[in-house]
Write an enzyme that holds these catalytic residues in place. Structure first.
Site, PDB file in Angstrom:
ATOM      1  N   ASP A   1      -7.917  -5.644   0.199  1.00  0.00           N
ATOM      2  CA  ASP A   1      -8.401  -6.532  -0.858  1.00  0.00           C
ATOM      3  C   ASP A   1      -7.972  -7.983  -0.679  1.00  0.00           C
ATOM      4  O   ASP A   1      -8.446  -8.854  -1.405  1.00  0.00           O
ATOM      5  CB  ASP A   1      -7.889  -6.030  -2.222  1.00  0.00           C
ATOM      6  CG  ASP A   1      -8.489  -4.689  -2.580  1.00  0.00           C
ATOM      7  OD1 ASP A   1      -9.697  -4.525  -2.381  1.00  0.00           O
ATOM      8  OD2 ASP A   1      -7.747  -3.801  -3.047  1.00  0.00           O
TER       9      ASP A   1
ATOM     10  N   HIS B   1       0.851  -1.192   0.000  1.00  0.00           N
ATOM     11  CA  HIS B   1       0.000   0.000   0.000  1.00  0.00           C
ATOM     12  C   HIS B   1       0.879   1.233   0.000  1.00  0.00           C
ATOM     13  O   HIS B   1       1.943   1.237   0.636  1.00  0.00           O
ATOM     14  CB  HIS B   1      -0.907   0.012   1.241  1.00  0.00           C
ATOM     15  CG  HIS B   1      -2.079   0.913   1.084  1.00  0.00           C
ATOM     16  ND1 HIS B   1      -2.002   2.265   1.352  1.00  0.00           N
ATOM     17  CD2 HIS B   1      -3.328   0.671   0.652  1.00  0.00           C
ATOM     18  CE1 HIS B   1      -3.179   2.802   1.097  1.00  0.00           C
ATOM     19  NE2 HIS B   1      -4.002   1.869   0.672  1.00  0.00           N
TER      20      HIS B   1
HETATM   21  N1  CMC Z   1       4.186  -7.518  -4.907  1.00  0.00           N
HETATM   22  C1  CMC Z   1       5.538  -7.457  -5.102  1.00  0.00           C
HETATM   23  N2  CMC Z   1       6.264  -6.343  -4.918  1.00  0.00           N
HETATM   24  C2  CMC Z   1       5.606  -5.248  -4.520  1.00  0.00           C
HETATM   25  C3  CMC Z   1       4.214  -5.232  -4.286  1.00  0.00           C
HETATM   26  C4  CMC Z   1       3.493  -6.430  -4.495  1.00  0.00           C
HETATM   27  N3  CMC Z   1       2.179  -6.474  -4.287  1.00  0.00           N
HETATM   28  N4  CMC Z   1       3.823  -4.000  -3.905  1.00  0.00           N
HETATM   29  C5  CMC Z   1       4.927  -3.248  -3.892  1.00  0.00           C
HETATM   30  N5  CMC Z   1       6.008  -3.996  -4.261  1.00  0.00           N
HETATM   31  C6  CMC Z   1       7.409  -3.556  -4.295  1.00  0.00           C
HETATM   32  C7  CMC Z   1       7.686  -2.728  -5.550  1.00  0.00           C
HETATM   33  O1  CMC Z   1       8.115  -3.537  -6.628  1.00  0.00           O
HETATM   34  C8  CMC Z   1       8.758  -1.790  -5.055  1.00  0.00           C
HETATM   35  O2  CMC Z   1       9.972  -2.514  -4.993  1.00  0.00           O
HETATM   36  P1  CMC Z   1      11.392  -1.788  -5.282  1.00  0.00           P
HETATM   37  O3  CMC Z   1      11.531  -0.773  -4.191  1.00  0.00           O
HETATM   38  O4  CMC Z   1      12.386  -2.866  -5.264  1.00  0.00           O
HETATM   39  O5  CMC Z   1      11.243  -1.147  -6.653  1.00  0.00           O
HETATM   40  C9  CMC Z   1       8.344  -1.502  -3.606  1.00  0.00           C
HETATM   41  O6  CMC Z   1       7.610  -2.669  -3.205  1.00  0.00           O
HETATM   42  C10 CMC Z   1       7.463  -0.268  -3.431  1.00  0.00           C
HETATM   43  O7  CMC Z   1       6.315  -0.417  -4.271  1.00  0.00           O
HETATM   44  P2  CMC Z   1       5.693   0.716  -5.198  1.00  0.00           P
HETATM   45  O8  CMC Z   1       5.086   0.089  -6.409  1.00  0.00           O
HETATM   46  O9  CMC Z   1       6.709   1.788  -5.418  1.00  0.00           O
HETATM   47  O10 CMC Z   1       4.591   1.268  -4.222  1.00  0.00           O
HETATM   48  P3  CMC Z   1       3.336   2.169  -4.599  1.00  0.00           P
HETATM   49  O11 CMC Z   1       3.004   2.906  -3.378  1.00  0.00           O
HETATM   50  O12 CMC Z   1       3.608   2.950  -5.831  1.00  0.00           O
HETATM   51  O13 CMC Z   1       2.189   1.116  -4.964  1.00  0.00           O
HETATM   52  C11 CMC Z   1       0.441  -0.472  -4.705  1.00  0.00           C
HETATM   53  C12 CMC Z   1       1.245   0.667  -4.049  1.00  0.00           C
HETATM   54  C13 CMC Z   1      -0.764  -0.776  -3.830  1.00  0.00           C
HETATM   55  C14 CMC Z   1      -0.073  -0.036  -6.087  1.00  0.00           C
HETATM   56  C15 CMC Z   1       1.367  -1.715  -4.823  1.00  0.00           C
HETATM   57  O14 CMC Z   1       1.765  -2.139  -3.550  1.00  0.00           O
HETATM   58  C16 CMC Z   1       0.701  -2.849  -5.592  1.00  0.00           C
HETATM   59  O15 CMC Z   1       0.735  -2.878  -6.826  1.00  0.00           O
HETATM   60  N6  CMC Z   1       0.022  -3.797  -4.869  1.00  0.00           N
HETATM   61  C17 CMC Z   1      -0.725  -4.850  -5.516  1.00  0.00           C
HETATM   62  C18 CMC Z   1      -2.082  -4.325  -5.960  1.00  0.00           C
HETATM   63  C19 CMC Z   1      -3.032  -4.115  -4.801  1.00  0.00           C
HETATM   64  O16 CMC Z   1      -3.169  -4.954  -3.929  1.00  0.00           O
HETATM   65  N7  CMC Z   1      -3.743  -2.978  -4.829  1.00  0.00           N
HETATM   66  C20 CMC Z   1      -4.739  -2.631  -3.809  1.00  0.00           C
HETATM   67  C21 CMC Z   1      -4.296  -1.478  -2.962  1.00  0.00           C
HETATM   68  S1  CMC Z   1      -5.289  -1.256  -1.478  1.00  0.00           S
HETATM   69  C22 CMC Z   1      -6.885  -0.922  -2.015  1.00  0.00           C
HETATM   70  C23 CMC Z   1      -7.008   0.242  -2.962  1.00  0.00           C
HETATM   71  O17 CMC Z   1      -6.271   1.219  -2.884  1.00  0.00           O
HETATM   72  O18 CMC Z   1      -7.888   0.189  -3.793  1.00  0.00           O
END
Ligand code: CMC
Length: 434
Positions: A368, A311
């Site tokens: 989720d 998140h």
């Molecule tokens: N699986 C594997 N690696 C992950 C994941 C994941 N689910 N989430 C984050 N990371 C890694 C990402 O690759 C990055 O690694 P590095 O620093 O080595 O590049 C690090 O963690 C930080 O992630 P980010 O993508 O920069 O974080 P963000 O804040 O931009 O994205 C997120 C947040 C929710 C989009 C992401 O965690 C994700 O894609 N999660 C899976 C989708 C999900 O469950 N979404 C629902 C969110 S909660 C409900 C809502 O908001 O609707």
């Protein structure tokens, strides 16, 4: 500019030698913000923050999230207390009006919502224009946007009464809109709402009843559905809430703005994750395959991510996920459902939390991760999961929109950019191009 006290930071542009003091603003709780409003005017500088990682885009009194501690408050009330003692409709009132209702206020509000659940019959005809295999979220985008063509009398956004009527219509009608999207995909009759039923029970009735026989509401299912709506009711300035603020800043009508937010929520990185989690758990299939799934999630060359994990704000367990996990175990037990995906989900969570990759990045289950298993136990088909999220979140969107319109000074949202395209150049006639 000089500022009294120490609540400012000084910014210096070393290329010009120009300096400026920028005020630090402190809210009731949470990370302070630097007010950069005058930066462009005084220093000819913009800030650069793709994805708004370090940017507060507005002031808000609705929802507070402490991502470090895993705390979530609606108008100051912890989500755990609301989940235990309140109901979705009471939380709707709280988000919309800022305070919990008195008994009289609550009865009046519930009555009002109950008496706005019918859809214009012309809107009912709209469904026929969609393909039967359309994703229900596509239908939600279309029908909610089309409400602006049917409810003209509440589109004057400068009139507080008009805005209130639109909010009531949205909360009241969205269960009907959602249930009919499902019934249309099945080629089944559209049940009308029933006023003697509560909000969640009425939705279950419209989802699952047939005109040919009585439909008994399962009270465990109705309670779980109500809690699902409540847990999704608002979540600060996420992508879909920011969408409604941006869309609304152009003074577009509320239903057009809601439709934009629904489209944003649909994405798998946002509300679409609940559907993606179930697909992922089904693909993993068994606890034997968890190690392989984790390896894929960690591999930067593989687009696979652990859905329902991570998140932007929570660097601790998402409090909604904790409540959802408890509800999941309880609902499956009460309804005597044996879902093999729960075992896979629990084992996957345990393995991920012990894994250095997830621990060092502070990635925890989000809202989720378990919601899909609850929804499956309630008989909700997978392609309706994000629709359920939409139904709960619609009150959050309309509250954010209303707060934005009510703000002291409403300016159209207009982010800037760091332009890296070609510098100015002369037009080349086609016959001279190589
Ligand atoms: N699986 C594997 N690696 C992950 C994941 C994941 N689910 N989430 C984050 N990371 C890694 C990402 O690759 C990055 O690694 P590095 O620093 O080595 O590049 C690090 O963690 C930080 O992630 P980010 O993508 O920069 O974080 P963000 O804040 O931009 O994205 C997120 C947040 C929710 C989009 C992401 O965690 C994700 O894609 N999660 C899976 C989708 C999900 O469950 N979404 C629902 C969110 S909660 C409900 C809502 O908001 O609707």
């Amino acid at each position: 500019m000089s500022i009294q006290g120490k609540d400012y930071v000084t910014i210096t542009d070393h290329s010009t030698g120009q300096s400026m003091d920028l005020p630090i603003l402190r809210g009731t709780d949470g990370v302070p913000v630097i007010d950069i409003n005058q930066l462009r005017k005084k220093m000819n500088l913009y800030t650069f923050d793709p994805g708004f990682v370090s940017t507060a885009a507005c002031e808000s009194k609705i929802t507070f999230i402490d991502g470090e501690e895993g705390r979530l408050l609606f108008r100051g009330y912890p989500i755990e207390e609301l989940a235990e003692h309140s109901s979705f409709l009471e939380v709707c009132y709280l988000l919309l009006y800022g305070e919990l209702p008195t008994e009289g206020e609550y009865d009046k509000f519930r009555d009002l919502i109950t008496h706005h659940t019918l859809l214009h019959e012309g809107l009912r005809e709209f469904y026929k224009g969609f393909r039967r295999d359309a994703h229900p979220m596509a239908i939600m985008v279309g029908i909610l946007g089309a409400m602006s063509a049917f409810y003209h009398d509440s589109l004057d956004i400068s009139d507080p009464n008009s805005r209130e009527v639109s909010a009531h219509r949205l909360i009241a009608k969205i269960p009907t809109i959602a249930a009919w999207a499902y019934r249309y995909s099945k080629g089944e009759p559209f049940p009308y709402p029933r006023n003697e039923l509560g909000y969640a029970s009425n939705f279950l009735h419209m989802m699952f009843s047939y005109p040919t026989e009585p439909y008994a509401i399962n009270s465990i299912a109705a309670k779980a559905m109500d809690l699902l709506f409540l847990l999704h009711a608002d979540h600060g300035q996420n992508a879909s809430a920011s969408t409604i603020r941006l869309a609304g800043s152009s003074k577009a009508n509320p239903f057009a703005c809601i439709s934009a937010s629904v489209g944003t929520l649909w994405g798998p990185a946002h509300g679409g994750a609940n559907e993606a989690v179930i697909k992922m758990l089904a693909d993993i299939g068994s606890t034997k395959n968890i190690a392989k799934a984790l390896e894929r999630a960690k591999d930067k060359d593989d687009p696979f991510r652990l859905m329902g994990f991570g998140h932007r704000v929570y660097k601790n367990y998402d409090p909604r996920a904790k409540l959802m996990r408890n509800m999941c175990q309880q609902v499956l037990e009460d309804l005597q459902v044996d879902d093999p995906l729960l075992e896979v989900a629990e084992a996957l969570e345990e393995a991920a939390l012990q894994d250095e990759y997830f621990a060092s990045r502070r990635l925890f289950p989000n809202v989720d991760f378990y919601s899909g298993i609850v929804l499956r136990a309630l008989g909700i088909p997978t392609n309706m999961f994000t629709v359920i999220f939409t139904m709960g979140r619609s009150v959050g969107w309309i509250s954010q929109w209303n707060e934005m319109i009510n703000a002291e000074r409403v300016r159209i949202g207009r982010p800037s950019q760091l332009y890296t395209g070609p510098a100015q150049r002369a037009y080349v006639p086609i016959e001279q191009r190589k």
